[in-house]
Design a protein around this motif. Structure first.
Motif, PDB file in Angstrom:
ATOM      1  N   ALA A   1     -63.841   1.210  -0.786  1.00 48.87           N
ATOM      2  CA  ALA A   1     -64.298   1.875   0.437  1.00 48.87           C
ATOM      3  C   ALA A   1     -65.335   1.032   1.173  1.00 48.87           C
ATOM      4  CB  ALA A   1     -64.890   3.248   0.096  1.00 48.87           C
ATOM      5  N   MET A   2     -66.248   0.447   0.403  1.00 51.73           N
ATOM      6  CA  MET A   2     -67.285  -0.414   0.998  1.00 51.73           C
ATOM      7  C   MET A   2     -66.622  -1.626   1.652  1.00 51.73           C
ATOM      8  SD  MET A   2     -70.469   0.755   0.119  1.00 51.73           S
ATOM      9  CE  MET A   2     -71.511  -0.702   0.014  1.00 51.73           C
ATOM     10  N   LEU A   3     -65.611  -2.150   0.988  1.00 52.42           N
ATOM     11  CA  LEU A   3     -64.878  -3.307   1.520  1.00 52.42           C
ATOM     12  C   LEU A   3     -64.148  -2.930   2.804  1.00 52.42           C
ATOM     13  CD1 LEU A   3     -63.751  -6.272   0.876  1.00 52.42           C
ATOM     14  CD2 LEU A   3     -61.741  -5.063   0.024  1.00 52.42           C
ATOM     15  N   ALA A   4     -63.461  -1.785   2.785  1.00 52.01           N
ATOM     16  CA  ALA A   4     -62.730  -1.320   3.969  1.00 52.01           C
ATOM     17  C   ALA A   4     -63.682  -1.169   5.149  1.00 52.01           C
ATOM     18  CB  ALA A   4     -62.009  -0.015   3.675  1.00 52.01           C
ATOM     19  N   ALA A   5     -64.867  -0.636   4.867  1.00 48.69           N
ATOM     20  CA  ALA A   5     -65.872  -0.465   5.921  1.00 48.69           C
ATOM     21  C   ALA A   5     -66.344  -1.831   6.430  1.00 48.69           C
ATOM     22  CB  ALA A   5     -67.046   0.351   5.390  1.00 48.69           C
ATOM     23  N   ALA A   6     -66.622  -2.747   5.510  1.00 50.14           N
ATOM     24  CA  ALA A   6     -67.111  -4.073   5.912  1.00 50.14           C
ATOM     25  C   ALA A   6     -66.067  -4.797   6.761  1.00 50.14           C
ATOM     26  CB  ALA A   6     -67.466  -4.901   4.675  1.00 50.14           C
ATOM     27  N   LEU A   7     -64.796  -4.590   6.440  1.00 52.03           N
ATOM     28  CA  LEU A   7     -63.712  -5.246   7.185  1.00 52.03           C
ATOM     29  C   LEU A   7     -63.318  -4.462   8.433  1.00 52.03           C
ATOM     30  CD1 LEU A   7     -61.388  -6.232   4.182  1.00 52.03           C
ATOM     31  CD2 LEU A   7     -62.461  -7.860   5.752  1.00 52.03           C
ATOM     32  N   LYS A   8     -63.932  -3.301   8.619  1.00 53.89           N
ATOM     33  CA  LYS A   8     -63.558  -2.387   9.721  1.00 53.89           C
ATOM     34  C   LYS A   8     -62.033  -2.186   9.727  1.00 53.89           C
ATOM     35  CE  LYS A   8     -67.787  -2.052  11.502  1.00 53.89           C
ATOM     36  NZ  LYS A   8     -68.491  -1.194  10.536  1.00 53.89           N
ATOM     37  N   ALA A   9     -61.499  -1.871   8.560  1.00 57.18           N
ATOM     38  CA  ALA A   9     -60.059  -1.683   8.421  1.00 57.18           C
ATOM     39  C   ALA A   9     -59.594  -0.486   9.252  1.00 57.18           C
ATOM     40  CB  ALA A   9     -59.707  -1.462   6.957  1.00 57.18           C
ATOM     41  N   VAL A  10     -58.406  -0.617   9.803  1.00 54.54           N
ATOM     42  CA  VAL A  10     -57.812   0.491  10.546  1.00 54.54           C
ATOM     43  C   VAL A  10     -57.434   1.599   9.568  1.00 54.54           C
ATOM     44  CG1 VAL A  10     -55.873   1.189  12.005  1.00 54.54           C
ATOM     45  CG2 VAL A  10     -56.911  -1.072  12.303  1.00 54.54           C
ATOM     46  N   ASP A  11     -56.812   1.182   8.455  1.00 51.86           N
ATOM     47  CA  ASP A  11     -56.363   2.139   7.451  1.00 51.86           C
ATOM     48  C   ASP A  11     -56.881   1.767   6.073  1.00 51.86           C
ATOM     49  OD1 ASP A  11     -54.553   3.891   9.012  1.00 51.86           O
ATOM     50  OD2 ASP A  11     -53.433   2.030   9.329  1.00 51.86           O
ATOM     51  N   PHE A  12     -57.291   2.776   5.336  1.00 49.72           N
ATOM     52  CA  PHE A  12     -57.720   2.589   3.949  1.00 49.72           C
ATOM     53  C   PHE A  12     -56.921   3.575   3.101  1.00 49.72           C
ATOM     54  CE2 PHE A  12     -61.252   3.820   0.760  1.00 49.72           C
ATOM     55  CZ  PHE A  12     -60.763   2.958  -0.203  1.00 49.72           C
ATOM     56  N   LEU A  13     -56.075   3.049   2.235  1.00 43.49           N
ATOM     57  CA  LEU A  13     -55.204   3.882   1.410  1.00 43.49           C
ATOM     58  C   LEU A  13     -55.707   3.915  -0.029  1.00 43.49           C
ATOM     59  CD1 LEU A  13     -53.476   3.365   3.894  1.00 43.49           C
ATOM     60  CD2 LEU A  13     -51.496   3.026   2.393  1.00 43.49           C
ATOM     61  N   ILE A  14     -55.767   5.097  -0.590  1.00 44.24           N
ATOM     62  CA  ILE A  14     -56.119   5.229  -2.004  1.00 44.24           C
ATOM     63  C   ILE A  14     -54.900   5.800  -2.722  1.00 44.24           C
ATOM     64  CG2 ILE A  14     -57.750   6.163  -3.681  1.00 44.24           C
ATOM     65  CD1 ILE A  14     -59.822   6.481  -1.505  1.00 44.24           C
ATOM     66  N   LEU A  15     -54.191   4.908  -3.435  1.00 40.00           N
ATOM     67  CA  LEU A  15     -52.959   5.319  -4.116  1.00 40.00           C
ATOM     68  C   LEU A  15     -53.232   5.592  -5.595  1.00 40.00           C
ATOM     69  CD1 LEU A  15     -50.486   2.663  -2.610  1.00 40.00           C
ATOM     70  CD2 LEU A  15     -51.117   4.918  -1.691  1.00 40.00           C
ATOM     71  N   SER A  16     -52.667   6.676  -6.104  1.00 37.72           N
ATOM     72  CA  SER A  16     -52.847   6.991  -7.527  1.00 37.72           C
ATOM     73  C   SER A  16     -51.603   7.711  -8.024  1.00 37.72           C
ATOM     74  CB  SER A  16     -54.100   7.849  -7.714  1.00 37.72           C
ATOM     75  OG  SER A  16     -53.904   9.122  -7.135  1.00 37.72           O
TER      76      SER A  16
END
Lengths: 273, 273
Positions: B176-191
């Motif tokens: 999540a911290m990485l997604a925020a730092a990269l300003k990602a459009v989409d962040f998927l959490i697959l489980s």
């Protein structure tokens, strides 16, 4: 440019090499470190109830028979334990290390030998399902990128096959191919012996100098792992490396003292240390 | 830019995610993959006679007590087995993946909590010698370098402490911290669950949409690991990520179908999938 290979046999400590390389990096020299983890792999394999099986090829070289389960154990010991212990030790000293295997960025690429012919009890035998191979190509892209941006690459097997599979390869040979590709001035192979010994029982019997063209004459002196190291030295020198030094990792400032000529120095023009 | 976190719990397959991401990368989208290996860590710990010990902090969050021996097991499972299996799967499909931990290039940096206060049998207890921590900083340098040169970064814990030590951190939070730092459009959490469930026993009870500002209201529904995932979603959205999607990895084209809105979609403006 220096390429340092540190062995992963039992009894080889990393602290002195890490401390010494930290100082050397401080002087502005470029370094790539390659490491093994064979001792850790054996230990883990035993603890997991899958004891290592060493086989001897028809050409007389010993290797670890690597089925799929052994490959996973190998990766845990090399990429998990050995590699991250080194990266952590450098990070604790302020060196921004990056640990990679030959799979990553296809750094070490080669042919998988799925079938090997071994000699066991005097008989030839064919083994299938093996994930071992030989590094035939070094792809420098990622390594150069890291060096150019101030990172210390810390590399280890496995390599990647042309089909993308992980393959167990000899670390000394991989490091030699890398040293040649980088046209390294010095290629150091550090282990738990002080160099090539005339008498295995006498640590003072180190062969101090070997002219590159005479390596083959010294092969009969080399036992076990040392045979691979001499062959790796030949690959590096043929590939344009200035000097190969076989020395111990278990001494104060192992890199600096090897660069000063301690150990077995193998060079084209018999350059003194 | 998409950041995908794939869990490492038992029963989560990687093949479908790897195949789908290979296709998505082919369309030119940039991807960073983060993975776990908790199932493998538990298995290895049991097999090595060092069973995992999960503790509950005073704030009610569960974590793995990580002494030095557990840290080595953790690194073997994450950086050795889980990471290299993913890198190999991508290399076999022609994707030039590079597997790294948070130690490498100091990608995930944070504070080590050497001492933790836990609640056990209703009593507070202080545990020392713990190598867990919390990611407080993402150093994008190495990740950006890899992306700019066409590599697929495949990342996992451990993180690095400010002192350079390896620390066990929560993978969902790190991603999540990485997604925020990269300003990602989409962040998927697959489980291995199809999203946040209203009823844990009913896989059809997925909460389809959650407005970002309402995450806290849904926390009581979240059991165990799902609580961390919702908290990670909140971190990502607060950090500027467009959309967070919780979905299953165990389906055909898991990334594509999540991007199409399957699973639990959490977004600032209640954007439909």
């Amino acid at each position: 440019m220096i390429v340092v290979k540190i062995g992963g046999g039992s009894g080889i400590g990393i602290d002195q090499t890490v401390a010494d390389l930290t100082d050397i990096l401080g002087t502005g020299r470029k370094v790539v470190l390659v490491h093994g983890a064979s001792g850790e792999t054996n230990l883990l394999a035993e603890r997991l109830g899958k004891p290592p099986r060493f086989v001897t090829s028809v050409s007389g070289l010993e290797s670890r028979y690597t089925d799929r389960e052994t490959l996973a154990i190998f990766e845990m010991a090399y990429c998990g334990k050995g590699n991250k212990a080194l990266v952590e030790a450098f990070q604790m000293r302020g060196v921004n290390a990056v640990g990679l295997s030959g799979l990553d960025g296809r750094i070490f690429e080669g042919k998988r030998k799925e079938t090997i012919t071994i000699v066991e009890g005097g008989k030839r035998k064919v083994l299938r399902g093996d994930y071992t191979g030989k590094v035939e190509r070094v792809n420098l892209g990622l390594v150069t990128l890291l060096l150019d941006h101030g990172y210390l690459p810390v590399l280890c097997p496995p390599a990647v096959s042309y089909e993308g599979e992980a393959v167990n390869v000899d670390g000394d040979t991989a490091a030699a191919m890398l040293a040649a590709a980088l046209k390294a001035v010095d290629f150091l192979i550090l282990s738990n012996v002080p160099g090539l010994l005339r008498d295995l029982r006498d640590p003072d019997s180190v062969v101090a100098r070997i002219p590159a063209k005479a390596i083959n004459e010294f092969l009969p002196l080399a036992q076990g792992r040392m045979k691979r190291k001499l062959m790796a030295a030949a690959i590096a020198l043929e590939g344009g490396v200035g000097r190969v030094i076989l020395a111990t990792a278990n001494t104060d400032r192992p890199v600096t003292s090897a660069l000063q000529g301690r150990g077995t120095v193998i060079a084209k023009n018999e350059i003194a240390g």
